[in-house]
Design a protein around this motif. Sequence first.
Motif, mmCIF file in Angstrom:
data_model
loop_
_atom_site.group_PDB
_atom_site.id
_atom_site.type_symbol
_atom_site.label_atom_id
_atom_site.label_comp_id
_atom_site.label_asym_id
_atom_site.label_seq_id
_atom_site.Cartn_x
_atom_site.Cartn_y
_atom_site.Cartn_z
ATOM 1 N N SER A 149 80.244 19.332 95.042
ATOM 2 C CA SER A 149 79.327 21.058 94.624
ATOM 3 C C SER A 149 78.135 20.997 94.589
ATOM 4 O O SER A 149 77.874 21.812 94.527
ATOM 5 C CB SER A 149 80.750 21.349 93.668
ATOM 6 N N THR A 150 77.163 20.130 93.490
ATOM 7 C CA THR A 150 76.230 20.338 93.614
ATOM 8 C C THR A 150 74.859 19.466 94.025
ATOM 9 O O THR A 150 73.488 19.544 93.896
ATOM 10 C CB THR A 150 75.835 20.063 91.516
ATOM 11 N N ILE A 151 75.035 18.422 94.994
ATOM 12 C CA ILE A 151 74.756 17.487 95.209
ATOM 13 C C ILE A 151 72.997 18.047 95.956
ATOM 14 O O ILE A 151 72.278 17.547 95.857
ATOM 15 C CB ILE A 151 75.434 16.677 96.006
ATOM 16 N N GLY A 152 73.117 18.794 96.841
ATOM 17 C CA GLY A 152 72.154 20.413 97.282
ATOM 18 C C GLY A 152 71.749 20.143 96.987
ATOM 19 O O GLY A 152 70.365 20.943 97.035
ATOM 20 N N ASP A 153 71.333 20.352 95.170
ATOM 21 C CA ASP A 153 70.634 20.979 94.546
ATOM 22 C C ASP A 153 70.726 20.194 93.337
ATOM 23 O O ASP A 153 69.366 19.923 92.614
ATOM 24 C CB ASP A 153 71.494 22.193 93.886
ATOM 25 N N ILE A 154 70.664 18.550 93.226
ATOM 26 C CA ILE A 154 69.800 17.721 93.313
ATOM 27 C C ILE A 154 68.773 17.152 92.749
ATOM 28 O O ILE A 154 68.588 17.156 94.903
ATOM 29 C CB ILE A 154 70.778 16.244 92.553
ATOM 30 N N PRO A 155 68.410 17.025 92.326
ATOM 31 C CA PRO A 155 66.412 16.753 92.612
ATOM 32 C C PRO A 155 66.274 15.491 92.885
ATOM 33 O O PRO A 155 66.978 14.281 92.582
ATOM 34 C CB PRO A 155 65.457 16.827 91.354
ATOM 35 N N LEU A 156 65.711 15.118 94.245
ATOM 36 C CA LEU A 156 65.718 13.406 94.767
ATOM 37 C C LEU A 156 65.587 12.812 94.124
ATOM 38 O O LEU A 156 65.819 11.909 93.741
ATOM 39 C CB LEU A 156 64.906 13.683 95.423
ATOM 40 N N TRP A 157 64.286 13.272 93.197
ATOM 41 C CA TRP A 157 64.544 11.577 91.682
ATOM 42 C C TRP A 157 64.662 11.383 91.210
ATOM 43 O O TRP A 157 65.210 10.107 91.129
ATOM 44 C CB TRP A 157 62.574 11.981 91.133
ATOM 45 N N PHE A 158 66.071 12.167 91.377
ATOM 46 C CA PHE A 158 67.016 11.745 90.203
ATOM 47 C C PHE A 158 68.078 11.006 91.214
ATOM 48 O O PHE A 158 68.491 10.207 90.512
ATOM 49 C CB PHE A 158 68.512 13.042 89.422
ATOM 50 N N ILE A 159 68.854 11.237 91.958
ATOM 51 C CA ILE A 159 69.584 10.837 93.617
ATOM 52 C C ILE A 159 69.030 9.870 93.903
ATOM 53 O O ILE A 159 69.577 8.401 93.030
ATOM 54 C CB ILE A 159 69.731 11.235 94.442
ATOM 55 N N GLU A 160 67.382 9.158 93.777
ATOM 56 C CA GLU A 160 67.288 7.795 93.932
ATOM 57 C C GLU A 160 66.831 6.805 92.881
ATOM 58 O O GLU A 160 67.561 5.604 92.887
ATOM 59 C CB GLU A 160 65.871 8.088 94.817
ATOM 60 N N GLY A 161 66.664 7.770 91.873
ATOM 61 C CA GLY A 161 66.694 7.010 90.882
ATOM 62 C C GLY A 161 68.074 6.133 90.381
ATOM 63 O O GLY A 161 68.028 4.795 89.441
ATOM 64 N N ILE A 162 69.271 7.685 90.409
ATOM 65 C CA ILE A 162 70.555 7.026 89.821
ATOM 66 C C ILE A 162 71.132 5.740 91.251
ATOM 67 O O ILE A 162 71.664 4.546 90.672
ATOM 68 C CB ILE A 162 71.572 7.809 89.878
ATOM 69 N N ALA A 163 70.414 5.970 92.619
ATOM 70 C CA ALA A 163 70.813 4.766 93.360
ATOM 71 C C ALA A 163 70.310 3.433 92.995
ATOM 72 O O ALA A 163 71.206 2.449 93.563
ATOM 73 C CB ALA A 163 70.265 5.085 94.982
ATOM 74 N N ILE A 164 69.393 3.688 92.756
ATOM 75 C CA ILE A 164 68.709 2.435 92.295
ATOM 76 C C ILE A 164 69.056 1.481 91.151
ATOM 77 O O ILE A 164 69.534 0.308 90.720
ATOM 78 C CB ILE A 164 66.803 2.495 92.168
ATOM 79 N N TYR A 165 69.145 2.322 89.896
ATOM 80 C CA TYR A 165 69.323 1.822 88.195
ATOM 81 C C TYR A 165 70.971 1.391 89.335
ATOM 82 O O TYR A 165 71.200 0.545 87.985
ATOM 83 C CB TYR A 165 69.724 3.502 87.621
ATOM 84 N N LEU A 166 72.225 2.050 89.664
ATOM 85 C CA LEU A 166 73.436 2.065 89.237
ATOM 86 C C LEU A 166 73.364 0.537 90.521
ATOM 87 O O LEU A 166 74.944 0.014 90.082
ATOM 88 C CB LEU A 166 74.265 3.224 89.987
ATOM 89 N N SER A 167 72.970 0.726 91.664
ATOM 90 C CA SER A 167 72.785 -0.692 92.419
ATOM 91 C C SER A 167 72.392 -1.913 92.051
ATOM 92 O O SER A 167 72.541 -2.994 92.546
ATOM 93 C CB SER A 167 72.073 -0.362 93.402
ATOM 94 N N GLY A 168 71.901 -1.944 90.545
ATOM 95 C CA GLY A 168 71.598 -3.159 90.223
ATOM 96 C C GLY A 168 70.381 -3.962 91.164
ATOM 97 O O GLY A 168 69.511 -5.274 90.970
ATOM 98 N N GLU A 169 69.159 -3.272 91.256
ATOM 99 C CA GLU A 169 68.416 -3.221 92.233
ATOM 100 C C GLU A 169 67.616 -3.832 91.479
ATOM 101 O O GLU A 169 67.018 -3.863 90.754
ATOM 102 C CB GLU A 169 67.555 -2.691 93.029
ATOM 103 N N TRP A 170 66.683 -5.611 91.365
ATOM 104 C CA TRP A 170 66.179 -6.358 91.073
ATOM 105 C C TRP A 170 64.530 -6.058 91.783
ATOM 106 O O TRP A 170 64.687 -6.728 92.655
ATOM 107 C CB TRP A 170 66.427 -7.603 90.703
ATOM 108 N N LEU A 212 63.026 5.212 88.990
ATOM 109 C CA LEU A 212 63.490 4.317 88.715
ATOM 110 C C LEU A 212 63.710 4.719 87.577
ATOM 111 O O LEU A 212 64.194 4.231 85.910
ATOM 112 C CB LEU A 212 64.011 2.718 89.443
ATOM 113 N N ASN A 213 62.032 4.601 86.892
ATOM 114 C CA ASN A 213 61.130 4.595 85.677
ATOM 115 C C ASN A 213 61.958 5.777 84.601
ATOM 116 O O ASN A 213 62.417 5.589 83.768
ATOM 117 C CB ASN A 213 59.710 3.878 86.033
#
Length: 322
Positions: A149-170, A212-213
Amino acid sequence: MHAIIWKPLRTFSLLCLPILLIFSATTLHSDTEDSWEMLESEHFQIYYQPDETHPQDIADIAEDFYPHLNRLLDGIEIGKIEIWMCKTQKQFQAAAHAPIQDWAVGCAFPLSRRIVIQNPRVIIDRKFQLSQVLRHEIVHIAFGQRTKSTIGDIPLWFIEGIAIYLSGEWAPHRHDVMFEHILSRSIIPLSDLTERFPIPERGAQLAYAESLNAVAWLVKIAGEEKLWEVIDLLGEGHDLNTAYKQALGWDLATFDAEWQASLSQRYYWAALFSNSYLFWGSLGLVFILVYLLRRRRIRRRLVELEQQESQVDPFFRQDNQS
């Protein structure tokens, strides 16, 4: 590098974030030369072309990671996720329905639960790890399903930060990217990374590193449970600004300012080098301190020598002379 396609009404960005042009399997099937086969696992459907990919390897990587999504999905049943393995760059571009940059290797369609990735050989040739690319895109799907319901308004930096952080990218190179741009005082404010990332790969690398930072810093100062609280609030329909204020007591503007201020403390030497007056002044003080310490040691040694010379060696005393 990765791409996401979310919703209408935003301008195209290099990440394809802005426009959710529903990806259809008919696009890939439209080329009569393509012959697709499908491997199905518990949570995924892997579409591939014979002799071009190893679908079982893809399924194994995806299924091994799926249990890590339990907290993110929070019991939501999202159905099976499609993963399409494209043979060529042309096929990859056609599947994405968007002007993805040449260096992109993956694209996620969260609301339709589809992932499109380059041929694994291309991913490896570009020095990406296939498992990291898959995990990153799978997190995008799960996060998009959780926050429909809110994904279209979430800032891109947070979306990508979440993807990198939760996927455990090293990716240690992201630390180097941050250091370099702190040194040159060219950090991009998070407010400028709300809807799009820079198009050139170098600028995009910085945007990913900052994303990510910023998320990692949130966890550092407030704890990971606060991050999950923010995600829970997004899932309940709140926007990110409201979620931050409720979970952290800061709005996004304050968080952005505090995060930027923290960089000079966390990357102290980068901040030192970025200010020429401070750098040369500090360097001068170091040289002065070294000089004074060395001079003190020399004086102490001279005093010791003088004291030794003032003492008569017992051999030369009068009673020992012949």
